[in-house]
Design an enzyme around this catalytic site. Structure first.
Site, PDB file in Angstrom:
ATOM      1  CG  ASP A  25       3.605  -7.385   9.449  1.00  0.00           C
ATOM      2  OD1 ASP A  25       3.117  -8.509   9.686  1.00  0.00           O
ATOM      3  OD2 ASP A  25       4.084  -7.076   8.346  1.00  0.00           O
ATOM      4  CE  LYS A 130       2.455  -9.697   6.846  1.00  0.00           C
ATOM      5  NZ  LYS A 130       3.589  -8.900   6.386  1.00  0.00           N
ATOM      6  CB  CYS A 163       2.310  -5.440   5.826  1.00  0.00           C
ATOM      7  SG  CYS A 163       4.025  -5.742   5.335  1.00  0.00           S
TER       8      CYS A 163
HETATM    9  C1  C5J Z   1       4.982  -3.653   6.843  1.00  0.00           C
HETATM   10  C2  C5J Z   1       6.919  -2.812   5.728  1.00  0.00           C
HETATM   11  N1  C5J Z   1       4.627  -4.421   7.840  1.00  0.00           N
HETATM   12  N2  C5J Z   1       6.477  -1.570   5.715  1.00  0.00           N
HETATM   13  N3  C5J Z   1       6.261  -3.781   6.388  1.00  0.00           N
HETATM   14  O1  C5J Z   1       4.220  -2.837   6.377  1.00  0.00           O
HETATM   15  O2  C5J Z   1       7.949  -3.108   5.159  1.00  0.00           O
END
Ligand code: C5J
Length: 221
Positions: A25, A130, A163
Site C-alpha cells: 500500500d 485488495k 495492512c
Molecule cells: C493501510 C490503513 N494500508 N491504515 N491502510 O494500512 O487503513
C-alpha cells in the site's frame, strides 16, 4: 542458492527463487503530502521517510531477479466490494468513495490510489488491488504465489500495524515464512510500529522475523 538474513529472533534462511518482496500500500493517498492520509490529520513525513530505503531494497531485489508483489488498498468504483461497516464506521470528514484531494478515496484507478512514482511497478511484477487490510482476503494472491512456488515473503510498506501486520498474519496462517524489513515500514503512530515489530518476532517468531534492510542487502549475492 540458500541465503541467510541475520534477523530477529533468529536467522532467516531463504532462496531468492522461492521468495517474494511484498510492498504493501505505498499509494499516493497514504504517503504523499496533500493526500487522503494528510487530510485525516496524519503526519505523512513519517511515511515518506522510508521511501529511499524501500527504493534501495526494490532495486537490489530486482537485480537479484526476485519476484515483486505490490498491493494497493482499493475498491471497485461501485463500492460493491466495500462492506458498509467499513465505509460507515466513525465520523470521518471523507469516506471511502468520496471525492478527496487526489480523486475518489480508496477507489481503484483514481490518482491517489496509484503507487508512488519512486516505487512504481514494472512489467512482470504482480499488482494486487485488495479490498481489505490483508493482502490475501478476496484477492486470489495465495493461489498465484503457490503456482509460482513462493514460500517466503519479505514485507515493506504501510502502515505497519494495519495492512502490513494483517498481511503478515494472513501469510503466517497460510504457511509462509515472513520477514518484516523494519526500516522499510512505517506508521502514523511510532508506538504502534514499535509494538508491531515486537509482536511479530515474539515467542520464537510467532508471526515471523524482523530485520533491517541492511541485513537483507548484505545477504544478497
Ligand atoms: C493501510 C490503513 N494500508 N491504515 N491502510 O494500512 O487503513
Amino acid at each position: 542458492m540458500s541465503l541467510t538474513i541475520a534477523a530477529t529472533p533468529f536467522a532467516y534462511p531463504f532462496a531468492v527463487q522461492s521468495t517474494a518482496l511484498v510492498i504493501i500500500d505505498m499509494q499516493r493517498d497514504f504517503v504523499e503530502p496533500g493526500g487522503f492520509g494528510e487530510t485525516l490529520g496524519n503526519d505523512v513525513s513519517l511515511l515518506t521517510a522510508i521511501v529511499p530505503a524501500c527504493q534501495r531494497v526494490l532495486a537490489a531485489w530486482r537485480k537479484a531477479g526476485g519476484l515483486v508483489v505490490h498491493t494497493r488498498e482499493a475498491h471497485r468504483a461501485d463500492l460493491s466490494d466495500c462492506p458498509p461497516a467499513k465505509r460507515e464506521r466513525g465520523n470521518p470528514s471523507l469516506r471511502i468513495g468520496d471525492e478527496g484531494p487526489m480523486g475518489r478515496i480508496l477507489v481503484a484507478g483514481e490518482p491517489g490510489n496509484q503507487i508512488i512514482a519512486a516505487l512504481a511497478p514494472i512489467e512482470g511484477e504482480i499488482v494486487v488491488n485488495k479490498p481489505g487490510k490483508g493482502m490475501f482476503y478476496a484477492t486470489g494472491l495465495h493461489e498465484t504465489l503457490q503456482e509460482l512456488g513462493i514460500s517466503h515473503l519479505l514485507f515493506m510498506g504501510v502502515t505497519t500495524e494495519v495492512c502490513v501486520q494483517t498481511s503478515m498474519r494472513e501469510a503466517n496462517d497460510r504457511g509462509y515464512d515472513g520477514l518484516l524489513l523494519t526500516d522499510c515500514t512505517e506508521s502514523y503512530f511510532p508506538e504502534f510500529k514499535a509494538a508491531t515489530i515486537a509482536m511479530v518476532h515474539a515467542q520464537g517468531a510467532i508471526v515471523g522475523w524482523t530485520a533491517e534492510s541492511a541485513q537483507l542487502l548484505s545477504a544478497l549475492p
